[in-house]
Write a protein that holds these residues in place. Structure first.
Motif, PDB file in Angstrom:
ATOM      1  N   TRP A 184       4.681  16.054   7.023  1.00 19.24           N
ATOM      2  CA  TRP A 184       4.642  15.019   5.984  1.00 19.24           C
ATOM      3  C   TRP A 184       3.727  13.885   6.402  1.00 19.24           C
ATOM      4  CZ3 TRP A 184       7.125  15.361   1.310  1.00 19.24           C
ATOM      5  CH2 TRP A 184       8.036  16.408   1.171  1.00 19.24           C
ATOM      6  N   GLY A 185       3.077  13.295   5.414  1.00 20.70           N
ATOM      7  CA  GLY A 185       2.329  12.085   5.658  1.00 20.70           C
ATOM      8  C   GLY A 185       3.245  10.873   5.607  1.00 20.70           C
ATOM      9  N   GLN A 186       2.663   9.714   5.791  1.00 21.41           N
ATOM     10  CA  GLN A 186       3.445   8.475   5.853  1.00 21.41           C
ATOM     11  C   GLN A 186       3.685   7.878   4.475  1.00 21.41           C
ATOM     12  OE1 GLN A 186       0.212   8.581   6.266  1.00 21.41           O
ATOM     13  NE2 GLN A 186      -0.567   6.860   5.057  1.00 21.41           N
ATOM     14  N   GLY A 187       2.970   8.379   3.476  1.00 19.74           N
ATOM     15  CA  GLY A 187       3.151   7.903   2.112  1.00 19.74           C
ATOM     16  C   GLY A 187       2.149   6.826   1.728  1.00 19.74           C
ATOM     17  N   THR A 188       1.874   6.757   0.447  1.00 18.67           N
ATOM     18  CA  THR A 188       0.997   5.720  -0.088  1.00 18.67           C
ATOM     19  C   THR A 188       1.605   5.199  -1.386  1.00 18.67           C
ATOM     20  OG1 THR A 188      -1.292   5.164  -0.698  1.00 18.67           O
ATOM     21  CG2 THR A 188      -0.512   7.346  -1.358  1.00 18.67           C
ATOM     22  N   GLN A 189       1.637   3.893  -1.523  1.00 17.10           N
ATOM     23  CA  GLN A 189       2.285   3.268  -2.677  1.00 17.10           C
ATOM     24  C   GLN A 189       1.368   3.311  -3.894  1.00 17.10           C
ATOM     25  OE1 GLN A 189       5.479   1.659  -2.994  1.00 17.10           O
ATOM     26  NE2 GLN A 189       4.898   1.677  -5.167  1.00 17.10           N
ATOM     27  N   VAL A 190       1.921   3.740  -4.996  1.00 18.97           N
ATOM     28  CA  VAL A 190       1.243   3.682  -6.296  1.00 18.97           C
ATOM     29  C   VAL A 190       2.067   2.796  -7.205  1.00 18.97           C
ATOM     30  CG1 VAL A 190       0.589   4.993  -8.344  1.00 18.97           C
ATOM     31  CG2 VAL A 190       0.147   5.935  -6.062  1.00 18.97           C
ATOM     32  N   THR A 191       1.450   1.774  -7.746  1.00 18.83           N
ATOM     33  CA  THR A 191       2.130   0.850  -8.643  1.00 18.83           C
ATOM     34  C   THR A 191       1.354   0.786  -9.954  1.00 18.83           C
ATOM     35  OG1 THR A 191       2.932  -0.463  -6.781  1.00 18.83           O
ATOM     36  CG2 THR A 191       3.003  -1.480  -8.964  1.00 18.83           C
ATOM     37  N   VAL A 192       2.050   1.073 -11.039  1.00 23.01           N
ATOM     38  CA  VAL A 192       1.437   1.061 -12.361  1.00 23.01           C
ATOM     39  C   VAL A 192       2.056  -0.073 -13.163  1.00 23.01           C
ATOM     40  CG1 VAL A 192       0.867   2.394 -14.417  1.00 23.01           C
ATOM     41  CG2 VAL A 192       1.157   3.560 -12.206  1.00 23.01           C
ATOM     42  N   SER A 193       1.241  -1.023 -13.546  1.00 27.25           N
ATOM     43  CA  SER A 193       1.740  -2.167 -14.306  1.00 27.25           C
ATOM     44  C   SER A 193       1.641  -1.897 -15.806  1.00 27.25           C
ATOM     45  CB  SER A 193       0.939  -3.414 -13.950  1.00 27.25           C
ATOM     46  OG  SER A 193      -0.415  -3.260 -14.328  1.00 27.25           O
ATOM     47  N   GLY A 221      -3.798   5.038  -2.770  1.00 28.16           N
ATOM     48  CA  GLY A 221      -2.811   4.366  -3.594  1.00 28.16           C
ATOM     49  C   GLY A 221      -3.248   2.942  -3.920  1.00 28.16           C
ATOM     50  N   GLY A 222      -2.494   2.297  -4.792  1.00 26.48           N
ATOM     51  CA  GLY A 222      -2.820   0.935  -5.155  1.00 26.48           C
ATOM     52  C   GLY A 222      -2.166   0.536  -6.453  1.00 26.48           C
ATOM     53  N   LEU A 223      -2.666  -0.562  -7.006  1.00 24.78           N
ATOM     54  CA  LEU A 223      -2.150  -1.117  -8.256  1.00 24.78           C
ATOM     55  C   LEU A 223      -3.129  -0.793  -9.384  1.00 24.78           C
ATOM     56  CD1 LEU A 223      -0.223  -2.990  -9.849  1.00 24.78           C
ATOM     57  CD2 LEU A 223      -1.662  -4.909  -9.095  1.00 24.78           C
ATOM     58  N   VAL A 224      -2.599  -0.259 -10.462  1.00 25.13           N
ATOM     59  CA  VAL A 224      -3.426   0.099 -11.614  1.00 25.13           C
ATOM     60  C   VAL A 224      -2.649  -0.207 -12.882  1.00 25.13           C
ATOM     61  CG1 VAL A 224      -2.609   2.499 -11.640  1.00 25.13           C
ATOM     62  CG2 VAL A 224      -4.873   1.951 -12.566  1.00 25.13           C
ATOM     63  N   GLN A 225      -3.371  -0.496 -13.947  1.00 23.28           N
ATOM     64  CA  GLN A 225      -2.716  -0.743 -15.221  1.00 23.28           C
ATOM     65  C   GLN A 225      -2.331   0.576 -15.886  1.00 23.28           C
ATOM     66  OE1 GLN A 225      -5.418  -3.233 -17.512  1.00 23.28           O
ATOM     67  NE2 GLN A 225      -4.323  -5.072 -16.846  1.00 23.28           N
ATOM     68  N   ALA A 226      -1.338   0.508 -16.730  1.00 23.07           N
ATOM     69  CA  ALA A 226      -0.932   1.689 -17.489  1.00 23.07           C
ATOM     70  C   ALA A 226      -2.126   2.258 -18.238  1.00 23.07           C
ATOM     71  CB  ALA A 226       0.186   1.330 -18.460  1.00 23.07           C
ATOM     72  N   GLY A 227      -2.226   3.576 -18.206  1.00 22.11           N
ATOM     73  CA  GLY A 227      -3.359   4.265 -18.806  1.00 22.11           C
ATOM     74  C   GLY A 227      -4.521   4.491 -17.869  1.00 22.11           C
ATOM     75  N   GLY A 228      -4.466   3.864 -16.718  1.00 25.52           N
ATOM     76  CA  GLY A 228      -5.544   3.992 -15.744  1.00 25.52           C
ATOM     77  C   GLY A 228      -5.407   5.232 -14.882  1.00 25.52           C
TER      78      GLY A 228
END
Length: 127
Positions: A117-126, A9-16
């Motif tokens: 279940w896993g612990q989860g991973t954050q996905v953030t799309v800017s 997971g992580g931070l990515v721009q829209a379209g990425g």
């Protein structure tokens, strides 16, 4: 007992793109049904994609053509390749597992059909 650990997971721009991984330990990975779900703040988890022990694949309508689920039984890992990401894809993503040879197609979409279940991973799309 099966343990699931997500990563990618992580931070990515829209379209990425991002590729999530979920590595399992314990149990016989090749016979597990595996799913990806996501959760928005204050909302219940929702189905994203699943891959059965037989390699049948299921997708939520909103990710078809953008996300791809796959598994590597030799690595005890399930993947979620996410392309063309949108800000509305921002969520915590969870992988899940269930051992059963008898799940119906509709079962794969249900949170209550998975018992690990896993612990989860954050996905953030800017935007």
């Amino acid at each position: 007992q099966v343990q699931l650990v997500e990563s990618g997971g992580g931070l990515v721009q829209a379209g990425g793109s991002l590729r999530l991984s979920c590595k399992a330990s314990g149990g016989s990975f090749s016979v597990y049904n595996l799913g990806w779900f996501r959760q928005f703040p204050g909302k219940e988890r929702e189905f994203v994609a699943a891959i059965a022990w037989s390699n049948s694949i299921y997708y939520a309508e909103f990710v078809k053509g953008r996300f791809t689920i796959s598994r590597d039984n030799a690595k005890n890992t399930v993947y979620l390749q996410m392309n063309s990401l949108k800000p509305e894809d921002t969520a915590v993503y969870y992988c899940a597992a269930r051992f059963s040879y008898n799940l119906r197609g509709s079962d794969y979409f249900r949170v209550d059909q998975y018992n690990y279940w896993g612990q989860g991973t954050q996905v953030t799309v800017s935007s």
